[in-house]
Design an enzyme around this catalytic site. Sequence first.
Site, PDB file in Angstrom:
ATOM      1  N   ASN A   1      10.534   7.031  -8.414  1.00 24.83           N
ATOM      2  CA  ASN A   1      10.792   5.868  -7.584  1.00 24.83           C
ATOM      3  C   ASN A   1       9.406   5.024  -7.624  1.00 24.83           C
ATOM      4  O   ASN A   1       9.411   3.859  -8.088  1.00 24.83           O
ATOM      5  CB  ASN A   1      10.880   6.056  -6.152  1.00 24.83           C
TER       6      ASN A   1
ATOM      7  N   LYS B   1       0.957  -1.263  -0.063  1.00 24.53           N
ATOM      8  CA  LYS B   1       0.275  -0.040  -0.035  1.00 24.53           C
ATOM      9  C   LYS B   1       0.734   1.254  -0.110  1.00 24.53           C
ATOM     10  O   LYS B   1       0.317   2.376  -0.311  1.00 24.53           O
ATOM     11  CB  LYS B   1      -0.869  -0.108   1.186  1.00 24.53           C
ATOM     12  N   GLY B   2       2.010   1.384   0.272  1.00 27.65           N
ATOM     13  CA  GLY B   2       3.042   2.236   0.452  1.00 27.65           C
ATOM     14  C   GLY B   2       3.305   3.003  -0.669  1.00 27.65           C
ATOM     15  O   GLY B   2       3.132   2.519  -1.734  1.00 27.65           O
ATOM     16  N   CYS B   3       3.912   4.158  -0.437  1.00 26.95           N
ATOM     17  CA  CYS B   3       4.289   5.023  -1.882  1.00 26.95           C
ATOM     18  C   CYS B   3       5.734   4.793  -2.309  1.00 26.95           C
ATOM     19  O   CYS B   3       6.142   5.046  -3.218  1.00 26.95           O
ATOM     20  CB  CYS B   3       3.904   6.495  -1.956  1.00 26.95           C
ATOM     21  N   ILE B   4       6.373   4.310  -1.180  1.00 31.57           N
ATOM     22  CA  ILE B   4       8.123   4.104  -1.473  1.00 31.57           C
ATOM     23  C   ILE B   4       8.217   2.425  -1.676  1.00 31.57           C
ATOM     24  O   ILE B   4       7.787   1.841  -1.030  1.00 31.57           O
ATOM     25  CB  ILE B   4       8.593   4.446  -0.110  1.00 31.57           C
TER      26      ILE B   4
END
Lengths: 105, 171
Positions: free
Chosen positions: B44, A102-105
Site C-alpha cells: 500500500n 505522515k502516516g504509513c497508511i
Amino acid sequence: MTTTTLAYKDLERDAEGFLKRPEDWNEAVAEEIAREVGIETLTERHWQVVKFIRERFLTTGSAPSIRTLGKESSVPVKELYQLFPKGPAKLAARIGGIPKPKGCI
Amino acid sequence: MSATILAPEELLREEQKPETIKKVSIIISKGSLEGIYPGLILANGARMEGIEADVFFTFFGLDAITRKKMDKVRVATVGNPALGLPALLGIIPGMPAFVTRQMAKKMEALDIPPIPEFIQLIADSGAKLYACKASVDMFDLKPEDFVDTLDGILTVGEFYQKAGGGQIIFT
C-alpha cells in the site's frame, strides 16, 4: 486591511515542494502546484479531494489516510489513483497546500 | 600534473543522489497476522508513493487472499517471544483470539484496515495480486477459493518475469 497576495514562486516550501504555511494557499496556487506535479487541469473531482484533505488537515491537524480518503471524500480509492496516479494522499496534500501526510497508511 | 583533491562537501555534491525505486515485488509467505501485515503495508505504501507494486502470496501467506480464511488470521501467541507473553499462557485456548482482538483495536485506531478491506484497498490502488502455483496445488485450492481481485496464479518463473526491472522484498 489590505492583503498582499504573494506570487507562487515566492512562497516558502520544503525540500519536497510542500508549502510551509498552509495559510499561503489559494486556488490559483493549487493550480500552479498541480501543473508542477503533472496534472494539467484540476477537474471538479480533483477539487473535491483537494478540498477534503485540506479541510480535514485544518480541523484535525493531520492529513487523512488513503483509507479515510476513499471512505469519506466521496471519491473511491480506484478513482483517487486515476486522478492522482503518482500517489493520491501525497499529491492532494501538496496541491492543497498542507504538509506531507505522515502516516504509513 | 597533480590530481585535484575535493573537500568532503564537494565529494558529496559529486555523488549522484540515488533514484527512488520505481517498482517493487513483495512476497508474503506467512499466515499469521504479524506475518501478513508488513507486506500489505509495504504494498500500500509503495502505491501511495506512486511506485508500481506486485504482491505474491505463497505458502500460508495465501490465507490473506483466501475467502474463507482472510478474516480469521491471528497473531501467533506460541513461539513469539516478542509478544512478551509467558510461554504457558500462549497455549491457553482463546489466547490467540484475545491477543488478535487487542491488536486489531490498536490497528483500527491507527486507521490500518482489517485484512479483507486492506486487500481490497491494495487492489483498488492498482497493485497486482498473485498466488503461488506450487502452494495453490499443495493446499488443493481452486481459483474460486480466492478473492475476485486476484490477478492470477503464477509459477515462480512467471513471478520472476513480472518482477523484472524492480526490487523484490520477501516477508
